[in-house]
Write an enzyme that holds these catalytic residues in place. Structure first.
Site, PDB file in Angstrom:
ATOM      1  N   HIS A 252       1.009  -0.778   0.001  1.00 39.47           N
ATOM      2  CA  HIS A 252       0.249  -0.330   0.037  1.00 39.47           C
ATOM      3  C   HIS A 252       0.950   1.810  -0.086  1.00 39.47           C
ATOM      4  CE1 HIS A 252      -3.799  -1.757   0.439  1.00 39.47           C
ATOM      5  NE2 HIS A 252      -3.682  -2.439   1.361  1.00 39.47           N
TER       6      HIS A 252
ATOM      7  N   LYS B 187      -7.537  14.097   4.654  1.00 37.80           N
ATOM      8  CA  LYS B 187      -6.628  12.912   4.726  1.00 37.80           C
ATOM      9  C   LYS B 187      -5.902  13.633   5.886  1.00 37.80           C
ATOM     10  CE  LYS B 187      -5.368  13.958  -0.153  1.00 37.80           C
ATOM     11  NZ  LYS B 187      -5.367  12.837  -0.557  1.00 37.80           N
ATOM     12  N   ARG B 188      -4.597  11.483   6.111  1.00 43.85           N
ATOM     13  CA  ARG B 188      -3.072  12.544   7.099  1.00 43.85           C
ATOM     14  C   ARG B 188      -2.416  12.984   6.851  1.00 43.85           C
ATOM     15  NH1 ARG B 188      -3.516   8.150  11.800  1.00 43.85           N
ATOM     16  NH2 ARG B 188      -1.747   9.476  12.173  1.00 43.85           N
TER      17      ARG B 188
ATOM     18  N   LYS C  77       1.874  14.511   0.779  1.00 48.11           N
ATOM     19  CA  LYS C  77       0.713  15.339   1.068  1.00 48.11           C
ATOM     20  C   LYS C  77       0.570  16.325   0.280  1.00 48.11           C
ATOM     21  CE  LYS C  77      -1.278  10.871   3.145  1.00 48.11           C
ATOM     22  NZ  LYS C  77      -2.060  10.418   1.786  1.00 48.11           N
TER      23      LYS C  77
ATOM     24  N   THR D 128      -7.754   7.341  -1.698  1.00 50.70           N
ATOM     25  CA  THR D 128      -9.164   6.274  -2.247  1.00 50.70           C
ATOM     26  C   THR D 128     -10.177   7.516  -1.966  1.00 50.70           C
ATOM     27  OG1 THR D 128      -9.461   5.711   0.093  1.00 50.70           O
ATOM     28  CG2 THR D 128      -8.817   4.197  -2.076  1.00 50.70           C
TER      29      THR D 128
ATOM     30  N   LYS E 265     -14.468   9.475  -3.759  1.00 50.25           N
ATOM     31  CA  LYS E 265     -14.846   9.282  -3.142  1.00 50.25           C
ATOM     32  C   LYS E 265     -15.317  10.314  -3.468  1.00 50.25           C
ATOM     33  CE  LYS E 265     -13.172   7.107   0.215  1.00 50.25           C
ATOM     34  NZ  LYS E 265     -12.951   6.682   1.697  1.00 50.25           N
TER      35      LYS E 265
END
Ligand code: 4GP
Length: 837
Positions: free
Chosen positions: A379, A570-571, A576, A678, A682
């Site tokens: 992952h 998100k985290r 990111k 993911t 969404k």
């Protein structure tokens, strides 16, 4: 206004089951009867004393009873069919709240709302009473939950095995702009969804030593493990409903209890405390979830957790197999075990131990069974995430497994040597043991060697696994590798979280999309229907109003629902690049201050996400976001044209409010770093447009929705690599981009850290010294792309068309498709539908 309770033990609800169509009035009165029965006989209260929590619990039991009825028939059907089962091993399951999802999947949602309203109860209010089970960090845990929903919806026999953490992911509080962690006491009001099964308890060993012995009447030597400690695993079962099916699968979570609750010797010697101490040590194993996302700390307790739940699960799988079969020789024909990342990879050694030491298999036969049974999903490409355990620690905790791993390695490397006779470096890289410095067991290597299938979670990610992280394994066994692009369940992530849009879609094209998401394509035929577009936009607007109210209640900030809702949830992680987003916010702010008269497209920039408690840089980014919000939101010259919101404690329930109300989805990771994502799926499913890099599943999302309907910017994976190869020089961007310079200078000036001028220096240093995540390199392209976003948003009709096309073309990213691919290509399992009543 509830009916009198009655003493029937079986609650007479029969909604949602195929075949039984009760008239609406009967349904409502049965629901009310069930509710009052549960209020009285489960909670032991009547209406005079019952509070909202009692009603929630009573309602949860009503739904649970329906699920258990189906579960009983499912178990019977599976046992009779002797079908192959999927066992999904995951240290994390981020399931979200169960009640709303149960009602949706049972098809009871609207009837329930009506039945409750009829006696003065508000379903929404009761749904809010449920504590969220936060038994995961983020991506891979939430993926596991979507997979459980799809496995059941597709009628595939499956059990999800994991850990029943007493404390899940911490509660995030924001104090003076800083993240503060508080324990998550999700079990303090009990958990109506689980059933403890002490009758399926198992014993798990830890520590001690191994010895060789001869079995009675046998010439061969065997090895046995004499443990130092025994811990008991108690399974807790949570029923997992599917949509529109009578199948109900199980999530089976293990709780650790002490083997000997009392040390009698210590007790008799008068040491009461010492006598109970062992109990506490054992129970610690399932106390708390490690709150790290994509970084793994080599902590002893974590290895204990991993071994504990895997060993419990394997014993359970073997028990189930031997119930239907005479021996374990055909285990792989009836069981597919999927390793959700390396956390359960110790299962490879544990299954070998069980087969050889406990069931007397020869090595070769045991190895064949093991390899054919396991599959491994990776992952993340982050190097910090590749789990490695010190050989010392490993040997101390799991002495027999270390021997087995050495033996696996010995045989494996002999095979490699035959194929690559003069390549010691390759041998060194492939070895299950890392040498040089402290010797360590490489869990990813163990997972690769012990599995017949290895997959990544998006096309680009799988390619990068093959070319980089797992290159040597790919060269050795190219056929083991495949891609399985992630997906999300349309039930929770559209039908449940966005009821208005779901209804509009179903009115327009029918409701087959709920289980066949590709059918959303039919929406394209309605693109030129003005009334449809208006209805679409009105729904987004209503959703934004609800979110605005929620934001106001949560953090007291007033936001304008007519502004663009620009969302990154998100985290918090450097790769990111929440930092790049906040730099853009500061840039917009600078412009407003410098040119107050300029026309701007109003934005509300919303952030949500937890930082790992030990991740200082991520926590500083949280502080920066909050500090910028303080300045921007309170500057009268901004005049409400820009608002910044950091929503504390992002979790699944909050996500369900955010996706439906978003206009813009921020998917801006450094190319080559996000395995899939993911959340990106969404957002698009709920009609938000994406601004993103060519990373993870963004690549495939853009392919599906069309380049015209996606805001692309930034370096590609290859360009990032090339840039780093020649030496990335962040100063160049600082010196040549005046807006970027001003933005960093404003941070350095202390505007966002009054009284603490140096607070954000580590952020500036990281950007200007080596900028490992290429924020400086991508900044100009990002800002430019955001201008394009703003201009597009001004043409609201064009925006709505793009949004509709995003939803219409996102069907590929249904977890139903992902699971069907795993089932066909890796697990070789078939559906076993349970017949309706
Ligand atoms: C995450 C990845 O970061 C994310 O891109 C992916 O969508 C998700 O797994 C599911 O595959 N990784 C983790 C982790 O959650 O802990 O490594």
């Amino acid at each position: 206004r509830l009916p009198e309770s009655n003493t029937e033990t079986e609650v007479p609800l029969s909604l949602g089951s195929a075949g039984v169509a009760l008239d609406a009035e009967t349904q409502v009165s049965q629901i009310q009867q069930a509710l009052v029965n549960n209020l009285h006989w489960v909670q032991g209260k009547d209406e005079q004393f019952a509070n909202a929590h009692d009603y929630y619990t009573a309602l949860a039991h009503s739904v649970r009873n329906q699920l258990l009825k189906k579960r009983i028939r499912t178990a019977k059907t599976y046992a009779e069919a002797k079908a192959k089962n999927v066992y999904y091993l995951s240290a994390e399951f981020l399931m979200g709240r169960q009640l709303g999802n149960g009602l949706i999947n049972l098809g009871m949602y609207d009837t329930m709302r009506h039945a409750l309203a009829d006696c003065g109860l508000d379903l929404d209010e009761l749904l809010e009473r449920e504590a969220e089970p936060g038994l995961g960090n983020g991506g891979l845990g939430r993926l596991a939950a979507c997979f459980m929903d799809s496995l059941t919806t597709l009628n595939l026999p499956a059990i999800g095995y994991g850990i029943r953490y007493e404390f899940g992911i911490f509660t995030q509080l924001i104090r003076q702009g800083h993240q503060v962690e508080a324990p998550d006491k999700w079990l303090s009001y009990g958990n109506p969804w689980e059933i403890a099964r002490p009758d399926y308890r198992v014993e798990i060993k830890f520590g001690g030593h191994t010895e060789v012995y001869k079995k009675d009447g046998d010439d061969d030597y065997q090895v046995r493990w004499i443990q130092a400690q025994t811990v008991i695993g108690i399974p807790h079962d949570v029923p997992v409903p599917g949509y529109g099916t009578d199948n109900v699968n199980l999530l089976r979570l293990w709780k650790a209890e002490a083997g000997e609750a009392f040390d009698l010797d210590a007790f008799n010697a008068g040491d009461y405390f010492g006598a109970v101490a062992n109990k506490m040590i054992s129970e610690n194993i399932t106390k708390v979830l490690y709150p790290n996302d994509e970084t793994r700390q080599g902590k002893e307790l974590r290895l204990q957790q991993q071994y504990f739940f895997v060993a419990c699960s394997l014993q359970d799988i073997i028990r189930l197999h031997l119930r239907d079969h005479s021996n374990l020789g055909n285990l792989a024909e009836f069981s597919a075990i999927q390793l959700n990342d390396t956390h359960p990879a110790i299962g490879v050694a544990e299954l070998m131990r069980l087969l050889i030491d406990e069931y007397s298999f020869e090595w070769a036969a045991a190895w064949q069974i093991t390899q054919r049974t396991f599959g491994y999903t990776n992952h993340t490409l982050m190097p910090e995430a590749l789990e490695k355990w010190s050989v010392d620690l490993f040997g101390k905790l799991l002495p027999r497994h270390l021997e087995i791993i050495y033996e696996i390695n010995h045989r494996f490397l002999a095979q490699v040597k035959l194929r690559y006779p003069n390549d010691p470096d390759r041998l060194e890289r492939l070895s299950l043991i890392e040498e040089g410095g402290e010797r360590r067991v490489r869990m990813a290597n163990l997972a690769c060697v012990g599995s017949h299938a290895i997959n990544g979670v998006a096309a680009l990610h799988t390619e990068l696994l093959k070319q980089e992280v797992l290159q040597d394994f790919y060269e050795l066994w190219p056929d083991k590798f495949s891609n399985k692009t992630n997906g999300i369940t349309p039930r929770r992530w559209l039908l449940q979280c966005n009821p208005r849009l779901a209804q509009l879609i179903s009115e327009t094209i029918g409701d087959s999309w709920i289980t066949n998401l590709d059918d959303l394509k039919q929406l394209e035929a309605h693109l030129d229907d003005e009334a449809f577009r208006h209805a679409w936009q009105a729904i987004k607007q209503e959703n934004k109003w609800s979110l605005a109210r929620y934001i106001h209640d949560a953090v007291g900030i007033e936001v304008n629902p007519d502004s663009m809702f620009d969302v990154q949830i998100k985290r918090i992680h450097e790769y990111k690049r929440q930092l790049m987003n906040v730099l853009h916010v500061i840039t917009l702010y600078n412009r407003m201050v410098q040119n107050p008269g300029d026309h701007v497209v109003p934005r509300t920039v919303i952030f949500g996400g937890k930082a790992a408690p030990g991740y200082a840089m991520a926590k500083l980014v949280v502080k920066l976001i909050n500090a910028v919000a303080d300045v921007v939101n309170n500057d009268p010259s901004v005049n409400g044209r820009l608002k910044v919101v950091f929503l504390p404690n992002y979790n699944v329930s909050q996500a369900q409010r955010l996706f439906p109300a978003s206009d813009l989805s921020e998917q801006i990771s450094t190319a080559g770093m996000e395995a899939s994502g993911t959340g990106n799926m969404k957002f698009a499913l709920n009609g938000a447009l994406t601004i993103g890099t060519l990373d993870g599943a963004n690549v495939e999302i853009r392919e599906e929705v069309g380049a015209d309907n996606f805001f692309l910017f930034g370096l590609t994976t290859e360009q990032v690599a090339a840039c780093k190869a020649v030496g990335h020089n962040p100063w160049y961007y600082y010196d040549t981009n005046p807006e970027l310079k001003r933005t960093l200078d404003v941070i350095a000036s202390g505007l966002f850290s009054p009284g603490e001028p140096d607070l954000f220096l580590p952020i500036l240093d990281s950007l200007l010294v080596d900028d490992p995540y290429m924020v400086m390199a991508d900044f100009a392209a990002y800002v430019q792309c955001q201008e394009h976003v703003s201009r597009t948003y001004e043409d609201r009709d064009r925006w709505v068309r793009m949004a509709i096309l995003n939803t219409a073309r996102i069907g590929k990213f249904s977890a139903d498709r992902t699971i069907a691919d795993y089932a066909r290509e890796i697990w070789k399992v078939k559906a076993v539908p349970v017949a309706g009543e």
